[in-house]
Enzyme design. Sequence first.
Site, PDB file in Angstrom:
ATOM      1  N   SER A  20       0.864  -1.174   0.000  1.00 40.60           N
ATOM      2  CA  SER A  20       0.000   0.000   0.000  1.00 40.60           C
ATOM      3  C   SER A  20       0.899   1.221   0.000  1.00 40.60           C
ATOM      4  CB  SER A  20      -0.936   0.001   1.211  1.00 40.60           C
ATOM      5  OG  SER A  20      -0.213  -0.148   2.419  1.00 40.60           O
ATOM      6  N   GLU A  22       1.291   5.578   0.692  1.00 42.62           N
ATOM      7  CA  GLU A  22       0.758   6.767   1.343  1.00 42.62           C
ATOM      8  C   GLU A  22       1.185   8.017   0.580  1.00 42.62           C
ATOM      9  OE1 GLU A  22       0.550   7.093   5.678  1.00 42.62           O
ATOM     10  OE2 GLU A  22       1.752   8.930   5.480  1.00 42.62           O
ATOM     11  N   ASP A 114      -1.497  15.060  15.177  1.00 40.66           N
ATOM     12  CA  ASP A 114      -0.578  15.993  15.831  1.00 40.66           C
ATOM     13  C   ASP A 114      -1.296  17.296  16.122  1.00 40.66           C
ATOM     14  OD1 ASP A 114       1.564  14.210  15.642  1.00 40.66           O
ATOM     15  OD2 ASP A 114       2.058  14.896  13.619  1.00 40.66           O
ATOM     16  N   PHE A 224      13.588  14.260  11.738  1.00 42.85           N
ATOM     17  CA  PHE A 224      12.337  13.553  12.010  1.00 42.85           C
ATOM     18  C   PHE A 224      12.535  12.521  13.114  1.00 42.85           C
ATOM     19  CE2 PHE A 224       9.904   9.661  11.229  1.00 42.85           C
ATOM     20  CZ  PHE A 224       8.609  10.137  11.335  1.00 42.85           C
ATOM     21  N   HIS A 274       3.714  -1.146   3.779  1.00 44.24           N
ATOM     22  CA  HIS A 274       3.106   0.168   3.545  1.00 44.24           C
ATOM     23  C   HIS A 274       4.242   1.157   3.297  1.00 44.24           C
ATOM     24  CE1 HIS A 274      -0.022   3.249   3.834  1.00 44.24           C
ATOM     25  NE2 HIS A 274       0.785   3.951   4.605  1.00 44.24           N
TER      26      HIS A 274
END
Length: 310
Positions: A20, A22, A114, A224, A274
Amino acid sequence: MSSDIERRSRRAGGRPISVSFEFFPPKSPEMESTLWNSITRLAPLAPKFVSVTYGAGGSTRERTHATVERIVSETRLAPAAHLTCVSASKDEVDEVVRGYWEAGVRHVVALRGDPPGGVGQAYEPHPEGYTTSADLVAGVRRIANFEVSVSAYPEKHPESPSFETDLDILAAKVDAGATRAITQCFFDNDLYFSYLDKVRARGIDVPVVPGILPVTNFKQAVNFATKTGTYMPSWLAGRFEGLDNDPETRKLIAAAVAAEQVFDLLDRGVTEFHFYTLNRADLVYAICHLLGLRPPRDAGAGQGSGQAAA
């Protein structure tokens, strides 16, 4: 081609591999063109679904909805719309959920989200909103029979005081109706399998799909990782050393590193992945190719309209 697929099948123990992807909603015409070029490129690989994110504080709600509606109307892909609890009342969120169902969306990625200030800021629920992701999952399932994916954290959510608390939260989301968990990205596969052992020991039996992030900008990835508490192995820094001004080589290294990670997961029994695409198709397409995923012959070299999702 057949030998690649046979090798892939052997490594997966005969089980089919599914993927999948994103994406995030575009902010400009140029970014929209990049996004749709990426969707067009990846669609012939027949992903299980494609998800579209929300910005911090629900800041991209309208653009997320527009992107998802376009995927429904212009492709044969199965979209999964991200949905968060922040900056909206229950009535507002429920209206969005009903709008997705009416648009033909049958899959939601339900997240706490968030705060408007982004990662690291204190989270405060909307006074009239859903207070937790488990509450949101339950609300979505009350409205319609959506498939609901939720987040999981192999290295513990940075705000959770312990792994036990984190697992309690995941269990609550599953008890509320979540059907799949997708992990935050990680770079050490041992951490994923250790987490999976904890999840299964807790009695949580939904699929826990690893989230894979091909790293093309190492400095951004470190930033990150620092904010989210993601472990960054020293060997990964070594792979990108001296490449700050060499983006083309960084792309090659990124593909190699992500492929190594995916093949190790595959060899250890994982068959669903993913990919966090960052709206860029080439690296993800290359990794899927190495996995043995191929577009139908009539789709050409990965171009053309999407195929039906599994």
